[in-house]
Design a protein around this motif. Structure first.
Motif, mmCIF file in Angstrom:
data_model
loop_
_atom_site.group_PDB
_atom_site.id
_atom_site.type_symbol
_atom_site.label_atom_id
_atom_site.label_comp_id
_atom_site.label_asym_id
_atom_site.label_seq_id
_atom_site.Cartn_x
_atom_site.Cartn_y
_atom_site.Cartn_z
ATOM 1 N N GLN A 13 0.836 -1.197 0.000
ATOM 2 C CA GLN A 13 0.000 0.000 0.000
ATOM 3 C C GLN A 13 0.870 1.246 0.000
ATOM 4 O OE1 GLN A 13 -2.883 0.195 3.181
ATOM 5 N NE2 GLN A 13 -3.491 2.273 2.648
ATOM 6 N N LEU A 14 0.606 2.158 -0.948
ATOM 7 C CA LEU A 14 1.339 3.419 -1.033
ATOM 8 C C LEU A 14 0.611 4.495 -0.237
ATOM 9 C CD1 LEU A 14 2.359 3.722 -4.799
ATOM 10 C CD2 LEU A 14 3.920 3.966 -2.892
ATOM 11 N N GLU A 15 1.342 5.180 0.617
ATOM 12 C CA GLU A 15 0.728 6.267 1.379
ATOM 13 C C GLU A 15 0.354 7.422 0.441
ATOM 14 O OE1 GLU A 15 1.623 7.691 5.777
ATOM 15 O OE2 GLU A 15 3.033 8.562 4.354
ATOM 16 N N GLY A 16 1.187 7.625 -0.601
ATOM 17 C CA GLY A 16 0.899 8.660 -1.594
ATOM 18 C C GLY A 16 1.090 10.064 -1.046
ATOM 19 N N LEU A 17 0.600 11.025 -1.804
ATOM 20 C CA LEU A 17 0.692 12.429 -1.412
ATOM 21 C C LEU A 17 -0.695 12.877 -0.963
ATOM 22 C CD1 LEU A 17 2.918 14.681 -1.482
ATOM 23 C CD2 LEU A 17 1.905 15.418 -3.634
ATOM 24 N N ASN A 18 -0.873 13.020 0.352
ATOM 25 C CA ASN A 18 -2.195 13.367 0.892
ATOM 26 C C ASN A 18 -2.405 14.878 0.869
ATOM 27 O OD1 ASN A 18 -2.936 10.656 1.558
ATOM 28 N ND2 ASN A 18 -1.515 10.762 3.282
ATOM 29 N N VAL A 19 -3.303 15.304 -0.011
ATOM 30 C CA VAL A 19 -3.621 16.734 -0.095
ATOM 31 C C VAL A 19 -5.083 16.940 0.305
ATOM 32 C CG1 VAL A 19 -1.904 17.320 -1.849
ATOM 33 C CG2 VAL A 19 -4.134 16.511 -2.572
ATOM 34 N N SER A 20 -5.397 18.141 0.788
ATOM 35 C CA SER A 20 -6.769 18.435 1.220
ATOM 36 C C SER A 20 -7.721 18.452 0.022
ATOM 37 C CB SER A 20 -6.805 19.789 1.931
ATOM 38 O OG SER A 20 -6.482 20.819 1.012
ATOM 39 N N ARG A 167 16.821 -8.988 -0.915
ATOM 40 C CA ARG A 167 17.145 -10.209 -0.150
ATOM 41 C C ARG A 167 16.388 -10.267 1.186
ATOM 42 N NH1 ARG A 167 20.771 -9.053 4.090
ATOM 43 N NH2 ARG A 167 21.196 -6.825 4.098
ATOM 44 N N LEU A 168 15.874 -9.138 1.653
ATOM 45 C CA LEU A 168 15.221 -9.079 2.968
ATOM 46 C C LEU A 168 13.789 -9.622 2.923
ATOM 47 C CD1 LEU A 168 16.271 -5.413 3.877
ATOM 48 C CD2 LEU A 168 17.254 -7.478 4.892
ATOM 49 N N ASN A 169 13.387 -10.269 4.009
ATOM 50 C CA ASN A 169 11.982 -10.676 4.166
ATOM 51 C C ASN A 169 11.183 -9.472 4.647
ATOM 52 O OD1 ASN A 169 12.004 -13.513 3.509
ATOM 53 N ND2 ASN A 169 13.271 -13.783 5.340
ATOM 54 N N ARG A 170 9.903 -9.431 4.282
ATOM 55 C CA ARG A 170 9.065 -8.286 4.631
ATOM 56 C C ARG A 170 7.966 -8.708 5.612
ATOM 57 N NH1 ARG A 170 9.312 -9.133 -0.418
ATOM 58 N NH2 ARG A 170 7.093 -9.562 -0.722
ATOM 59 N N CYS A 171 7.681 -7.834 6.581
ATOM 60 C CA CYS A 171 6.588 -8.114 7.514
ATOM 61 C C CYS A 171 5.589 -6.959 7.549
ATOM 62 C CB CYS A 171 7.144 -8.382 8.912
ATOM 63 S SG CYS A 171 7.996 -6.962 9.623
ATOM 64 N N ARG A 172 5.854 -5.912 6.751
ATOM 65 C CA ARG A 172 4.943 -4.772 6.661
ATOM 66 C C ARG A 172 4.537 -4.569 5.202
ATOM 67 N NH1 ARG A 172 9.394 -2.828 9.640
ATOM 68 N NH2 ARG A 172 9.006 -2.807 11.892
ATOM 69 N N THR A 173 3.493 -3.771 4.999
ATOM 70 C CA THR A 173 3.015 -3.551 3.619
ATOM 71 C C THR A 173 2.831 -2.075 3.259
ATOM 72 O OG1 THR A 173 0.732 -3.798 4.366
ATOM 73 C CG2 THR A 173 1.803 -5.782 3.477
ATOM 74 N N LEU A 174 3.060 -1.158 4.228
ATOM 75 C CA LEU A 174 2.804 0.263 3.962
ATOM 76 C C LEU A 174 4.070 1.008 3.536
ATOM 77 C CD1 LEU A 174 0.734 2.642 4.043
ATOM 78 C CD2 LEU A 174 1.471 3.020 6.405
ATOM 79 N N ILE A 175 4.045 1.571 2.329
ATOM 80 C CA ILE A 175 5.138 2.412 1.815
ATOM 81 C C ILE A 175 4.826 3.849 2.214
ATOM 82 C CG2 ILE A 175 6.265 3.298 -0.293
ATOM 83 C CD1 ILE A 175 6.971 0.415 -0.006
ATOM 84 N N SER A 184 12.130 3.235 1.636
ATOM 85 C CA SER A 184 10.770 2.823 2.018
ATOM 86 C C SER A 184 10.566 1.323 1.819
ATOM 87 C CB SER A 184 9.727 3.616 1.224
ATOM 88 O OG SER A 184 9.937 3.524 -0.153
ATOM 89 N N LEU A 185 11.337 0.710 0.909
ATOM 90 C CA LEU A 185 11.241 -0.742 0.692
ATOM 91 C C LEU A 185 11.917 -1.521 1.816
ATOM 92 C CD1 LEU A 185 11.726 -1.422 -3.138
ATOM 93 C CD2 LEU A 185 9.935 -2.376 -1.708
ATOM 94 N N PHE A 186 13.136 -1.102 2.210
ATOM 95 C CA PHE A 186 13.796 -1.890 3.267
ATOM 96 C C PHE A 186 13.199 -1.633 4.647
ATOM 97 C CE2 PHE A 186 17.412 1.402 3.246
ATOM 98 C CZ PHE A 186 17.247 1.846 4.552
ATOM 99 N N LYS A 187 12.425 -0.544 4.776
ATOM 100 C CA LYS A 187 11.710 -0.291 6.035
ATOM 101 C C LYS A 187 10.539 -1.261 6.235
ATOM 102 C CE LYS A 187 12.869 4.612 6.587
ATOM 103 N NZ LYS A 187 12.378 5.999 6.389
#
Length: 317
Positions: A13-20, A167-175, A184-187
């Protein structure tokens, strides 16, 4: 916002650019028309260099790397950003593989901006400091070698950067970014990212040191030659071409530094996200304008076009 803890999920999931809501349409139109301008201006400049034999010079052939890089970097990022802006945050989904491609292209764009401006600085150095040997040094073969080096070095450096993340395993889905990048990928991983941080920092320091070092060294030598030379036409030409190159370089450095600085202030996360988007858009928009206005050959071409258009309507059959 709740994060979905899923092990090695292929949907992110991409957080994106949140504008009003009030700013949504003005922001959308700004990015849309900026992207449209980037495409038209950069494709136009590259096409112009391709068709006009007067522009088949090392300086313009090397410059063509910048429009190509701007087109590539913005095409991967901006259309996706525009789509995401019109969707609610929960629906801004991206596949893991698309995210990797976007991250790779984004880092290639940033790295190649430095390496291309470095080879352009070398070209200006030879042209001004060794004008008599310019034709023998800056051959077509040398232009190809410099271009391949600029893209090849960037490809290897970015390839290793993303390779260490894949090479890293992922446990989160929010970019937590408007688009995918390496950080943002290795986080997304719950493993140790020490190696990623060390390589990422080394990568940045080496690139910036080489880039700034090349510009400072070549421009110091160019300045010395201009100050000691009594040739006014040489000095005038050197000042024009070098000021153009330097303006483009400083814009890129300022944009890059803004992002790095804003990373240190989490409360300004919106401005950091905005600056990462503008890092693509501003150079992509300004490069063709700056080079187009400063280049006598490009101006001559456009003047010829406008003159021919004025003459054609007055011809009656």
């Amino acid at each position: 916002m709740m994060e979905n803890f899923t092990y090695n999920s292929l949907t992110l999931q991409l957080e994106g650019l949140n504008v009003s809501k009030d700013s949504l349409y003005p922001a959308f139109l700004f990015f849309f028309f900026s992207y449209l301008f980037i495409m038209v201006a950069n494709v136009g400049i590259a096409f112009l260099v391709f068709i006009d034999k007067n522009l088949h010079q090392p300086m313009y052939l090397l410059f063509c790397n910048l429009p190509f890089n701007d087109i590539l970097g913005n095409s991967i990022m901006v259309p996706r950003l525009l789509v995401d802006m019109m969707q609610p945050p929960s629906e801004r989904l991206i596949s893991y593989y698309e995210c990797i491609v976007q991250a790779f292209t984004t880092h290639m764009f940033g790295t190649t901006s430095h390496t291309v401006l470095m080879i352009m600085a070398f070209d200006r150095y030879v042209a001004i400091c060794n004008p008599l040997r310019y034709a023998t040094i800056m051959t077509n073969k040398m232009v190809i070698k410099l271009t391949v080096s600029a893209w090849g070095v960037a490809f290897v450096l970015v390839g290793i950067l993303l390779g260490l993340t894949i090479r890293l395993n992922r446990c989160r889905t929010l970019i937590t970014n408007p688009y995918c990048d390496n950080a943002s990928l290795f986080k997304l991983s719950c493993e140790s990212v020490f190696i990623n941080n060390v390589y990422g920092l080394t990568f940045t320091v080496v690139l910036f040191t080489a880039s700034v070092g090349t510009i400072v060294l070549t421009y110091t030598k160019i300045t010395v030659v201009c100050l000691t030379s009594k040739n006014k036409s040489l000095n005038s030409k050197a000042l024009k071409t070098c000021s153009t190159h330097l303006i483009v370089y400083l814009i890129m450095i300022f944009n890059g530094m803004s992002i790095i600085t804003l990373h240190r202030f989490p409360k300004y996360s919106f401005y950091r996200k905005l600056s990462t988007v503008l890092f693509h858009i501003i150079p992509g928009s300004l490069n063709p304008i700056i080079y187009g206005l400063q280049s006598a050959e490009i101006r001559k071409f456009f003047l010829k076009m406008f003159q021919s258009k004025r003459i054609l309507p007055s011809i009656k059959i």
